[in-house]
Scaffold this active site. Structure first.
Site, PDB file in Angstrom:
ATOM      1  CD  GLU A 243      -2.247   1.754  -3.442  1.00 22.10           C
ATOM      2  OE1 GLU A 243      -3.432   1.898  -3.786  1.00 22.10           O
ATOM      3  OE2 GLU A 243      -1.826   2.110  -2.322  1.00 22.10           O
TER       4      GLU A 243
ATOM      5  CG  ASP B  60      -1.887   1.105   1.294  1.00 22.00           C
ATOM      6  OD1 ASP B  60      -2.802   1.125   0.460  1.00 22.00           O
ATOM      7  OD2 ASP B  60      -1.736   1.977   2.184  1.00 22.00           O
TER       8      ASP B  60
END
Length: 650
Positions: A360, A331
């Site tokens: 990400e 993340d």
């Protein structure tokens, strides 16, 4: 573990408070370590004048022992004789009780850390199973929230919303749910949204499922402890471990890998977090005395610091080795410094060469981490992991939450970037340059748990649902024939909706739970996606590993019509003149396409053609011979994809 060099130590000392983690700290094995004879407890707290170990025999009773811990170079240790299996503990610092951030289990809701014998938490045969041996290029990833997958009564699951519910052989009116759905679909990996202990979900059974008691799990509390709301008995600290392992084991036995979504970029609490109470101001980045907020939720973890990096690396290794996790999704990976990322890649791949790693390439708000240290798009190229490809996503379906359209909805201005995505977003040419070194560095998707799910995005951009079925098929067509790693969210394969919510992270199960009646309603779409996955597996040209492979085997057909994209793939030996041709039409009308461009691209006068995929899924039409001089036109139906096997006759 890897020891950083003196330059790094000096740089850290210059910019931060002047404690340097000693060799003792950098090599210590923190947490509680159990044996029948004794349990040892270790915690790093170099700035604390004292630390007291508090021991409990229940999760809500009074302490049965308060033991001063011995300090050696900032590492506090207590060795307690006797069999303490099943006990609970905390650390007392400055008059406050702190849960051990290195806990491997805990009492209900993480109030106290737990002493467990991990060797007794393995289901029968668990150690005999191993990681799935699937290379990243061959991966097809299915993202799910453990609770969402089986919480609805329509799942037919006995253990609704639990780890065990994922792998039940459950059904709804003869429609497979549970693990049967995953096996039938053909995905290679299940991506589990956070399964570590989060902070906001109340684990008490009577509260699980309440409208105000839901979260995706991106609110970290204890990074090495499984979330208890997915366990059948959250009061027993061994059950959450055993049942998570049982789920992973069942998926492995079905040849499905398990990817764990990890959130090492922030914690839910900041000032009063366990880390900050043990070593104030060390674990977080700060700007002008205030906590930096690159995560957008109040803080960001200082991954570049020695003991933070140590924690991240050891935490990942723990999940990989103890639970046999096959891969990790990071993340807000841009908030992790590149040195830490390189080290974790080296460590994880050393243990499992097939480890699937992606994340990400962005952050939530401005960060003090220097730009050259951020893990953003392009930095994956030399470290051999993948990043989410937002440009391909937007080219397919438009911006993530707005009403704009992508190529799938008929926006022809997105055609070139859709073509770039089909090429794996590599540096194919000056005009077609997606920035990836190899296609396996691009994680392709059209929607994920964040933002609008595909069904709702299409509805918003079109103002109705009239063409959603065809456009969903076309979006999947692009996704599963594009070079790179395909990823999609649970329920996309049968038009799952989330009531138009673009951020359902704490909406109730009423919104988030998968309604399996939708699979029954859209079973034709499910079979279409199933066929697409089988098509991808059948033709290696959709799963090329390197830029050189793509450059040799894949070419864009020079189709001038703005709503049509054509691709040519050379199959088999490069000396053979056998090809695969894909045609994507996003127009809302029938179209007669001139085939001359294909003859020109293949330098052919006569072709043998067989249709292998159409708007209904996999097919095998009759083989037909086409002559350039006949002026044959290809009939393209609205919003559709076709795939042909083609052989040059002369």
């Amino acid at each position: 573990m890897t020891i950083v060099d003196n330059t790094t130590l000096l740089e850290e000392t210059k910019n931060e408070k002047a404690w340097i983690p000693t060799i003792t700290a950098r090599t210590a094995h923190f947490g509680a370590h159990y044996s029948h004879e004794e349990t040892s407890f270790h915690v790093w707290a170099p700035t604390q004048p004292s630390v007291t170990l508090r021991l409990y025999t229940s999760d809500d009773g009074e302490a049965v022992a308060n033991i001063p811990m011995e300090n050696v170079d900032g590492v506090y240790t207590a060795i307690v004789p006797g069999d303490w299996k099943g006990a609970f503990y905390t650390f007392e610092v400055q008059g406050k009780e702190v849960v051990d951030p290195y806990s491997v289990s805990c009492s209900i809701n993480g109030r106290r850390s737990a002493v467990v014998d991990l060797s007794e938490t393995d289901p029968p045969g668990f150690r005999d199973t191993s990681y799935v041996k699937i290379s990243p290029a061959d991966a097809i990833i299915y993202e799910m929230h453990v609770g969402d997958y089986s919480f609805s009564t329509t799942s037919g699951a006995r253990y609704r919303g639990k780890y065990l519910g994922v792998t039940e052989n459950s059904s709804y009116h003869a429609i497979e749910t549970g693990i049967g759905h995953l096996k039938a679909l053909g995905v290679t990996h299940v991506h589990l949204m956070p399964i570590f202990k989060n902070f906001t979900v109340d684990e008490r059974p009577e509260r699980v499922g309440a409208e105000d008691n839901y979260n995706w799990g991106y609110d970290p509390h204890l990074f090495n402890v499984p979330e208890g709301s997915y366990a059948t008995d959250p009061y027993d600290p061994t059950v959450r471990i055993r049942e998570l392992k049982a789920m992973i084991q069942a998926l492995h036995e079905a040849d499905i890998g398990v990817v764990m979504d990890v959130v090492y970029n922030h914690t839910y609490r900041t000032e009063d977090s366990e880390w900050n109470q043990l070593v104030p101001d060390y674990y977080y980045r700060k700007v002008d005395g205030a906590f930096a907020n690159g995560s957008g939720v109040g803080n960001e973890i200082a991954s570049e610091r020695i003991m933070v990096r140590k924690f991240i690396l050891e935490s990942l290794s723990f999940w990989q080795k103890e639970y046999k996790i096959d891969g990790f999704r990071f993340d807000l990976m841009a908030l992790l410094d590149q040195t830490t990322v390189r080290l974790l890649m080296e460590r994880l791949r050393r243990e499992n060469p097939y480890a699937l790693i992606y994340g990400e390439p962005w952050y939530g708000a401005p960060t003090p981490l220097p730009e050259e240290e951020r893990t953003t798009w392009g930095t994956q190229n030399d470290a051999n992991f993948a990043l989410f490809n937002a440009r391909f996503r937007d080219a397919l379906c438009g911006d993530i939450n707005g009403a704009s359209r992508g190529f799938v909805q008929g926006n022809t201005e997105a055609k070139q970037w859709a073509e770039v995505g089909l090429l794996g977003s590599i540096r194919y040419s000056k005009a077609y340059n997606g920035g990836a070194k190899d296609p396996i560095h691009s994680l392709n998707y059209f929607s994920a748990h964040d933002n609008l799910i595909l069904e709702d995005k299409l509805s918003l951009s079109l103002g109705n649902r009239e063409h959603n079925e065809a456009m969903t098929r076309l979006a999947f067509g692009f996704l599963l024939t594009a070079e790179g790693i395909p990823f999609f969210h649970a329920g996309n394969e049968f038009r799952r909706s989330k009531a138009m919510l673009d951020n359902s992270y704490r909406a109730p199960y009423l919104v988030n739970a998968i309604d399996w009646r939708e699979k029954a309603k859209h079973r034709d779409l499910f079979h279409y996606v199933q066929d697409l996955i089988a098509l991808r597996k059948a033709y290696p040209v959709f799963r090329l590993r390197s830029k050189e492979d793509v450059a040799q085997r894949v070419h864009i057909l020079g189709i001038k019509h703005p709503s049509v994209i054509g691709m040519v793939y050379q199959r088999g030996d490069l000396s053979e003149r056998k090809y695969l041709v894909t045609v994507y039409h996003s127009g809302w009308w029938n179209l007669d396409a001139d085939t001359t461009v294909l003859f020109d691209a293949l330098y052919a006068e006569r072709l043998c053609v067989q249709r292998v995929f159409d708007r209904f899924g996999r097919t095998r039409s009759n083989r037909v011979e086409l002559d350039r001089r006949a002026g044959i036109h290809l009939q393209l139906e609205p919003i559709s994809m076709l795939v042909f096997e083609v052989e040059v006759l002369y």
